[in-house]
Design a protein around this motif. Structure first.
Motif, PDB file in Angstrom:
ATOM      1  N   ASN A   6       1.142  -0.975   0.105  1.00  0.00           N
ATOM      2  CA  ASN A   6      -0.290   0.211  -0.044  1.00  0.00           C
ATOM      3  C   ASN A   6       0.868   0.958  -0.476  1.00  0.00           C
ATOM      4  N   ASN A   7       1.423   1.391   0.626  1.00  0.00           N
ATOM      5  CA  ASN A   7       2.622   2.731   1.025  1.00  0.00           C
ATOM      6  C   ASN A   7       3.491   2.655  -0.450  1.00  0.00           C
ATOM      7  N   SER A   8       3.866   1.373  -0.740  1.00  0.00           N
ATOM      8  CA  SER A   8       5.097   1.625  -2.641  1.00  0.00           C
ATOM      9  C   SER A   8       3.291   1.995  -3.705  1.00  0.00           C
ATOM     10  N   THR A   9       2.601   1.647  -3.234  1.00  0.00           N
ATOM     11  CA  THR A   9       1.743   2.406  -4.224  1.00  0.00           C
ATOM     12  C   THR A   9       1.480   3.532  -3.789  1.00  0.00           C
ATOM     13  N   LYS A  10       1.185   4.563  -3.030  1.00  0.00           N
ATOM     14  CA  LYS A  10       1.466   5.495  -2.430  1.00  0.00           C
ATOM     15  C   LYS A  10       2.092   6.755  -3.379  1.00  0.00           C
ATOM     16  N   ASP A  11       3.303   5.274  -2.908  1.00  0.00           N
ATOM     17  CA  ASP A  11       4.981   6.351  -3.632  1.00  0.00           C
ATOM     18  C   ASP A  11       4.948   6.665  -4.581  1.00  0.00           C
ATOM     19  N   ALA A  12       4.422   5.688  -5.700  1.00  0.00           N
ATOM     20  CA  ALA A  12       4.058   5.748  -7.505  1.00  0.00           C
ATOM     21  C   ALA A  12       2.906   6.589  -7.422  1.00  0.00           C
ATOM     22  N   ASP A  13       1.930   6.631  -6.346  1.00  0.00           N
ATOM     23  CA  ASP A  13       0.994   7.784  -6.735  1.00  0.00           C
ATOM     24  C   ASP A  13       0.918   8.716  -6.668  1.00  0.00           C
ATOM     25  N   LEU A  14       1.869   9.456  -5.815  1.00  0.00           N
ATOM     26  CA  LEU A  14       2.556  10.614  -4.828  1.00  0.00           C
ATOM     27  C   LEU A  14       3.954  11.157  -6.227  1.00  0.00           C
ATOM     28  N   ALA A  15       4.450  10.374  -6.364  1.00  0.00           N
ATOM     29  CA  ALA A  15       5.416  10.657  -7.697  1.00  0.00           C
ATOM     30  C   ALA A  15       4.898  11.071  -9.158  1.00  0.00           C
ATOM     31  N   ARG A  16       3.892  10.085  -9.147  1.00  0.00           N
ATOM     32  CA  ARG A  16       2.895  10.112 -10.977  1.00  0.00           C
ATOM     33  C   ARG A  16       2.432  12.065 -10.519  1.00  0.00           C
ATOM     34  N   ARG A  17       1.917  12.188  -9.705  1.00  0.00           N
ATOM     35  CA  ARG A  17       1.321  13.791  -9.170  1.00  0.00           C
ATOM     36  C   ARG A  17       2.420  14.511  -9.425  1.00  0.00           C
ATOM     37  N   MET A  18       3.068  14.102  -8.599  1.00  0.00           N
ATOM     38  CA  MET A  18       4.614  15.691  -8.671  1.00  0.00           C
ATOM     39  C   MET A  18       5.155  15.515 -10.259  1.00  0.00           C
ATOM     40  N   PHE A  19       5.066  14.366 -10.778  1.00  0.00           N
ATOM     41  CA  PHE A  19       5.470  14.055 -12.292  1.00  0.00           C
ATOM     42  C   PHE A  19       4.318  15.569 -13.506  1.00  0.00           C
ATOM     43  N   PHE A  20       3.293  14.859 -13.007  1.00  0.00           N
ATOM     44  CA  PHE A  20       2.522  16.133 -14.102  1.00  0.00           C
ATOM     45  C   PHE A  20       2.083  17.970 -13.401  1.00  0.00           C
ATOM     46  N   GLY A  21       2.100  17.591 -11.343  1.00  0.00           N
ATOM     47  CA  GLY A  21       2.123  19.120 -11.209  1.00  0.00           C
ATOM     48  C   GLY A  21       3.892  20.008 -12.175  1.00  0.00           C
ATOM     49  N   GLY A  22       4.421  19.661 -12.626  1.00  0.00           N
ATOM     50  CA  GLY A  22       6.322  19.595 -12.928  1.00  0.00           C
ATOM     51  C   GLY A  22       6.026  19.954 -14.356  1.00  0.00           C
ATOM     52  N   CYS A  23       4.843  19.253 -15.329  1.00  0.00           N
ATOM     53  CA  CYS A  23       3.966  19.693 -15.988  1.00  0.00           C
ATOM     54  C   CYS A  23       3.498  20.607 -16.362  1.00  0.00           C
ATOM     55  N   ALA A  24       2.825  21.031 -15.311  1.00  0.00           N
ATOM     56  CA  ALA A  24       1.618  22.512 -15.132  1.00  0.00           C
ATOM     57  C   ALA A  24       2.646  23.591 -14.230  1.00  0.00           C
ATOM     58  N   ALA A  87       6.568   1.474 -11.140  1.00  0.00           N
ATOM     59  CA  ALA A  87       5.685   2.823 -11.712  1.00  0.00           C
ATOM     60  C   ALA A  87       6.448   3.692 -10.827  1.00  0.00           C
ATOM     61  N   LEU A  88       7.260   3.307  -9.484  1.00  0.00           N
ATOM     62  CA  LEU A  88       7.773   4.594  -8.866  1.00  0.00           C
ATOM     63  C   LEU A  88       8.831   5.075  -9.886  1.00  0.00           C
ATOM     64  N   GLN A  89       9.716   3.729 -10.204  1.00  0.00           N
ATOM     65  CA  GLN A  89      10.767   4.015 -11.094  1.00  0.00           C
ATOM     66  C   GLN A  89      10.862   5.106 -12.102  1.00  0.00           C
ATOM     67  N   TYR A  90       9.498   4.358 -13.068  1.00  0.00           N
ATOM     68  CA  TYR A  90       9.113   5.211 -13.809  1.00  0.00           C
ATOM     69  C   TYR A  90       8.725   6.493 -14.240  1.00  0.00           C
ATOM     70  N   TRP A  91       8.193   7.041 -13.198  1.00  0.00           N
ATOM     71  CA  TRP A  91       7.623   8.668 -13.504  1.00  0.00           C
ATOM     72  C   TRP A  91       9.278   8.915 -11.819  1.00  0.00           C
ATOM     73  N   VAL A  92       9.558   8.367 -11.310  1.00  0.00           N
ATOM     74  CA  VAL A  92      11.114   9.528 -10.874  1.00  0.00           C
ATOM     75  C   VAL A  92      12.694   9.550 -12.271  1.00  0.00           C
ATOM     76  N   LYS A  93      12.100   8.782 -13.471  1.00  0.00           N
ATOM     77  CA  LYS A  93      13.183   8.908 -14.200  1.00  0.00           C
ATOM     78  C   LYS A  93      12.527   9.901 -14.718  1.00  0.00           C
ATOM     79  N   ARG A  94      11.276   9.853 -15.209  1.00  0.00           N
ATOM     80  CA  ARG A  94      10.722  11.202 -16.459  1.00  0.00           C
ATOM     81  C   ARG A  94      10.942  11.976 -15.395  1.00  0.00           C
ATOM     82  N   SER A  95      10.734  13.085 -14.662  1.00  0.00           N
ATOM     83  CA  SER A  95      10.690  13.590 -13.669  1.00  0.00           C
ATOM     84  C   SER A  95      12.364  13.887 -13.746  1.00  0.00           C
ATOM     85  N   PHE A  96      13.198  12.680 -13.623  1.00  0.00           N
ATOM     86  CA  PHE A  96      14.871  13.339 -13.810  1.00  0.00           C
ATOM     87  C   PHE A  96      15.534  13.948 -15.087  1.00  0.00           C
TER      88      PHE A  96
END
Length: 138
Positions: A6-24, A87-96
């Motif tokens: 559940n924590n891993s899912t929350k981390d992946a979701d938070l990383a995804r939201r932070m990526f899209f926040g960066g796009c905004a 999923a976490l790696q995907y969004w964090v690497k996209r952010s990087f």
């Protein structure tokens, strides 16, 4: 365990939201995203993560290691945990990569306009308001 999944899912979701926040139009969130999840995605950096308490040869257990240990107990949870980790790696690497790209473009833009500001002419950089009709547009 379901809790770490559940924590891993929350981390992946938070990383995804932070990526899209960066796009905004908030690209600093990409930098924050990479810094926040760097240990889980890229691993520890020896010169950055070393503390006074850790001696030579002492390795700390990261939260990623604890997640992997707990997933070894339950095969179903390991599959979910691996998916969340990917999923976490995907969004964090996209952010990087996005952070590197935007920072490079910003520095290039600053350098081009600072080095060539004299070639643009005086009226390009500063609006000339000598004529009052030009100020209002009427």
């Amino acid at each position: 365990m379901a809790t770490s999944s559940n924590n891993s899912t929350k981390d992946a979701d938070l990383a995804r939201r932070m990526f899209f926040g960066g796009c905004a139009a908030l690209p600093f969130l990409w930098f924050v995203n990479v810094l926040f999840y760097r240990k889980q995605v890229f691993g520890e950096i020896s010169w950055w993560d070393k503390t006074e308490e850790q001696g030579v040869g002492h390795e700390s257990t990261t939260s990623n290691d604890m997640v992997n240990d707990s997933h070894n107990e339950d095969a179903g949870a390991a599959s979910d945990g691996d998916d969340c980790k990917l999923a976490l790696q995907y969004w964090v690497k996209r952010s990087f990569y996005s952070c590197i790209l935007v920072t490079s473009l910003f520095i290039t833009w600053i350098l081009v306009f600072q080095l060539n500001k004299d070639s643009f002419g005086k009226k390009w950089f500063v609006v000339d308001v000598a004529n009052p009709t030009d100020r209002t547009g009427w």
